[in-house]
Design a protein around this motif. Structure first.
Motif, PDB file in Angstrom:
ATOM      1  N   ALA A 111       9.773  55.722  35.777  1.00 29.00           N
ATOM      2  CA  ALA A 111      10.818  54.720  36.010  1.00 29.00           C
ATOM      3  C   ALA A 111      11.378  54.793  37.427  1.00 29.00           C
ATOM      4  N   GLY A 112      11.636  55.976  37.924  1.00 25.13           N
ATOM      5  CA  GLY A 112      12.181  56.121  39.271  1.00 25.13           C
ATOM      6  C   GLY A 112      11.245  55.564  40.329  1.00 25.13           C
ATOM      7  N   LEU A 113       9.965  55.888  40.214  1.00 22.83           N
ATOM      8  CA  LEU A 113       8.982  55.399  41.174  1.00 22.83           C
ATOM      9  C   LEU A 113       8.866  53.881  41.111  1.00 22.83           C
ATOM     10  N   ILE A 114       8.774  53.339  39.906  1.00 26.43           N
ATOM     11  CA  ILE A 114       8.656  51.884  39.739  1.00 26.43           C
ATOM     12  C   ILE A 114       9.908  51.202  40.287  1.00 26.43           C
ATOM     13  N   GLY A 115      11.076  51.761  39.999  1.00 31.57           N
ATOM     14  CA  GLY A 115      12.321  51.206  40.523  1.00 31.57           C
ATOM     15  C   GLY A 115      12.349  51.206  42.038  1.00 31.57           C
ATOM     16  N   TRP A 116      11.865  52.283  42.621  1.00 29.65           N
ATOM     17  CA  TRP A 116      11.830  52.394  44.077  1.00 29.65           C
ATOM     18  C   TRP A 116      10.862  51.373  44.669  1.00 29.65           C
ATOM     19  N   LEU A 117       9.672  51.247  44.061  1.00 27.27           N
ATOM     20  CA  LEU A 117       8.657  50.340  44.583  1.00 27.27           C
ATOM     21  C   LEU A 117       8.993  48.870  44.342  1.00 27.27           C
ATOM     22  N   TYR A 118       9.550  48.564  43.165  1.00 29.64           N
ATOM     23  CA  TYR A 118       9.718  47.169  42.757  1.00 29.64           C
ATOM     24  C   TYR A 118      11.170  46.740  42.584  1.00 29.64           C
ATOM     25  N   GLY A 119      12.130  47.581  42.917  1.00 28.35           N
ATOM     26  CA  GLY A 119      13.541  47.255  42.704  1.00 28.35           C
ATOM     27  C   GLY A 119      13.967  45.950  43.350  1.00 28.35           C
ATOM     28  N   GLY A 120      13.582  45.733  44.593  1.00 30.47           N
ATOM     29  CA  GLY A 120      13.948  44.495  45.286  1.00 30.47           C
ATOM     30  C   GLY A 120      13.358  43.274  44.602  1.00 30.47           C
ATOM     31  N   LEU A 121      12.109  43.381  44.186  1.00 32.04           N
ATOM     32  CA  LEU A 121      11.450  42.282  43.494  1.00 32.04           C
ATOM     33  C   LEU A 121      12.123  41.999  42.153  1.00 32.04           C
ATOM     34  N   LEU A 122      12.437  43.051  41.401  1.00 34.34           N
ATOM     35  CA  LEU A 122      13.076  42.866  40.097  1.00 34.34           C
ATOM     36  C   LEU A 122      14.453  42.236  40.241  1.00 34.34           C
ATOM     37  N   ARG A 123      15.210  42.642  41.250  1.00 30.75           N
ATOM     38  CA  ARG A 123      16.522  42.016  41.506  1.00 30.75           C
ATOM     39  C   ARG A 123      16.355  40.531  41.831  1.00 30.75           C
ATOM     40  N   ARG A 124      15.362  40.223  42.670  1.00 26.24           N
ATOM     41  CA  ARG A 124      15.114  38.830  43.039  1.00 26.24           C
ATOM     42  C   ARG A 124      14.706  38.006  41.814  1.00 26.24           C
ATOM     43  N   TYR A 125      13.876  38.586  40.943  1.00 26.07           N
ATOM     44  CA  TYR A 125      13.453  37.857  39.746  1.00 26.07           C
ATOM     45  C   TYR A 125      14.623  37.601  38.803  1.00 26.07           C
ATOM     46  N   LEU A 126      15.538  38.556  38.664  1.00 21.19           N
ATOM     47  CA  LEU A 126      16.722  38.321  37.843  1.00 21.19           C
ATOM     48  C   LEU A 126      17.550  37.170  38.423  1.00 21.19           C
ATOM     49  N   ARG A 127      17.699  37.149  39.751  1.00 21.21           N
ATOM     50  CA  ARG A 127      18.459  36.076  40.413  1.00 21.21           C
ATOM     51  C   ARG A 127      17.778  34.736  40.192  1.00 21.21           C
ATOM     52  N   LEU A 128      16.446  34.676  40.347  1.00 21.46           N
ATOM     53  CA  LEU A 128      15.706  33.435  40.129  1.00 21.46           C
ATOM     54  C   LEU A 128      15.846  32.959  38.688  1.00 21.46           C
ATOM     55  N   GLU A 129      15.811  33.886  37.738  1.00 21.67           N
ATOM     56  CA  GLU A 129      15.977  33.516  36.336  1.00 21.67           C
ATOM     57  C   GLU A 129      17.370  32.949  36.095  1.00 21.67           C
ATOM     58  N   ALA A 130      18.388  33.601  36.634  1.00 24.25           N
ATOM     59  CA  ALA A 130      19.765  33.120  36.454  1.00 24.25           C
ATOM     60  C   ALA A 130      19.937  31.733  37.070  1.00 24.25           C
ATOM     61  N   GLU A 131      19.444  31.551  38.290  1.00 23.94           N
ATOM     62  CA  GLU A 131      19.576  30.258  38.965  1.00 23.94           C
ATOM     63  C   GLU A 131      18.805  29.158  38.238  1.00 23.94           C
ATOM     64  N   GLY A 132      17.600  29.472  37.788  1.00 23.70           N
ATOM     65  CA  GLY A 132      16.793  28.488  37.072  1.00 23.70           C
ATOM     66  C   GLY A 132      17.400  28.116  35.731  1.00 23.70           C
ATOM     67  N   LEU A 133      17.917  29.116  35.015  1.00 25.34           N
ATOM     68  CA  LEU A 133      18.576  28.858  33.729  1.00 25.34           C
ATOM     69  C   LEU A 133      19.785  27.957  33.931  1.00 25.34           C
ATOM     70  N   LYS A 134      20.518  28.192  34.991  1.00 26.39           N
ATOM     71  CA  LYS A 134      21.699  27.376  35.317  1.00 26.39           C
ATOM     72  C   LYS A 134      21.281  25.932  35.571  1.00 26.39           C
ATOM     73  N   ARG A 135      20.278  25.730  36.422  1.00 23.29           N
ATOM     74  CA  ARG A 135      19.825  24.376  36.732  1.00 23.29           C
ATOM     75  C   ARG A 135      19.342  23.644  35.482  1.00 23.29           C
ATOM     76  N   ARG A 136      18.499  24.305  34.702  1.00 23.34           N
ATOM     77  CA  ARG A 136      17.925  23.653  33.520  1.00 23.34           C
ATOM     78  C   ARG A 136      19.004  23.351  32.480  1.00 23.34           C
ATOM     79  N   SER A 137      19.915  24.276  32.265  1.00 25.20           N
ATOM     80  CA  SER A 137      20.959  24.088  31.250  1.00 25.20           C
ATOM     81  C   SER A 137      21.956  23.007  31.646  1.00 25.20           C
ATOM     82  N   GLU A 138      22.243  22.914  32.929  1.00 24.37           N
ATOM     83  CA  GLU A 138      23.216  21.914  33.381  1.00 24.37           C
ATOM     84  C   GLU A 138      22.627  20.518  33.467  1.00 24.37           C
ATOM     85  N   ARG A 139      21.312  20.422  33.451  1.00 29.32           N
ATOM     86  CA  ARG A 139      20.661  19.099  33.485  1.00 29.32           C
ATOM     87  C   ARG A 139      20.973  18.276  32.253  1.00 29.32           C
ATOM     88  N   GLY A 140      21.208  19.007  31.134  1.00 34.21           N
ATOM     89  CA  GLY A 140      21.552  18.317  29.881  1.00 34.21           C
ATOM     90  C   GLY A 140      20.459  17.453  29.415  1.00 34.21           C
TER      91      GLY A 140
END
Length: 140
Positions: A111-140
């Motif tokens: 877990a530590g190694l994966i977090g170190w290698l992919y932490g930035g990517l995982l944070r970005r993917y969470l942000r993209l998911e949150a932003e996309g969910l917001k856009r799709r949900s607000e479209r109604g």
């Protein structure tokens, strides 16, 4: 390691939940998922599985371990050396909006190694998911 993202959506929890649990359609609203396939037909419930393909990551099978309708679901993906848990929580707000809390945590010997290698990517993917969910949900 734990990564989190939070957003508020101008839609009620019922609407946000409907978008969130329609896993096969995630690639339509978040670039963090290029392909999503449910493992079985039927309702999205504890035990349900989905195979997600994400850019720059190996495809992973996720199994729902906890679910409270219109409030939250948690699912887990396991690979040798790492167990990843992803949490999706909806908190209805008094004005009809919804607060969405997304979190991903990893455990296991790698877990530590994966977090170190992919932490930035995982944070970005969470942000993209949150932003996309917001856009799709607000479209109604």
């Amino acid at each position: 390691m734990r990564f989190e993202d939070v957003t508020e959506i101008a839609a009620d929890a019922e609407r946000v939940w409907a978008v969130l649990i329609d896993v096969q359609r995630w690639p339509e609203w978040t670039t963090s998922v290029s392909r999503a396939e449910r493992g079985e037909q039927g309702p999205f419930a504890v035990g349900a599985t989905a195979r997600l393909t994400q850019p720059k990551l190996r495809p992973a099978v996720w199994r729902v371990t906890e679910l409270t309708a219109q409030r939250e679901f948690v699912w887990v993906s396991e690979t040798p050396g790492v167990r990843t848990t992803a949490e999706h929580r909806l908190l209805p707000l008094p004005d009809g909006r919804t607060r969405v809390e997304l979190a991903m945590s990893q455990s296991g010997p790698l877990a530590g190694l994966i977090g170190w290698l992919y932490g930035g990517l995982l944070r970005r993917y969470l942000r993209l998911e949150a932003e996309g969910l917001k856009r799709r949900s607000e479209r109604g």
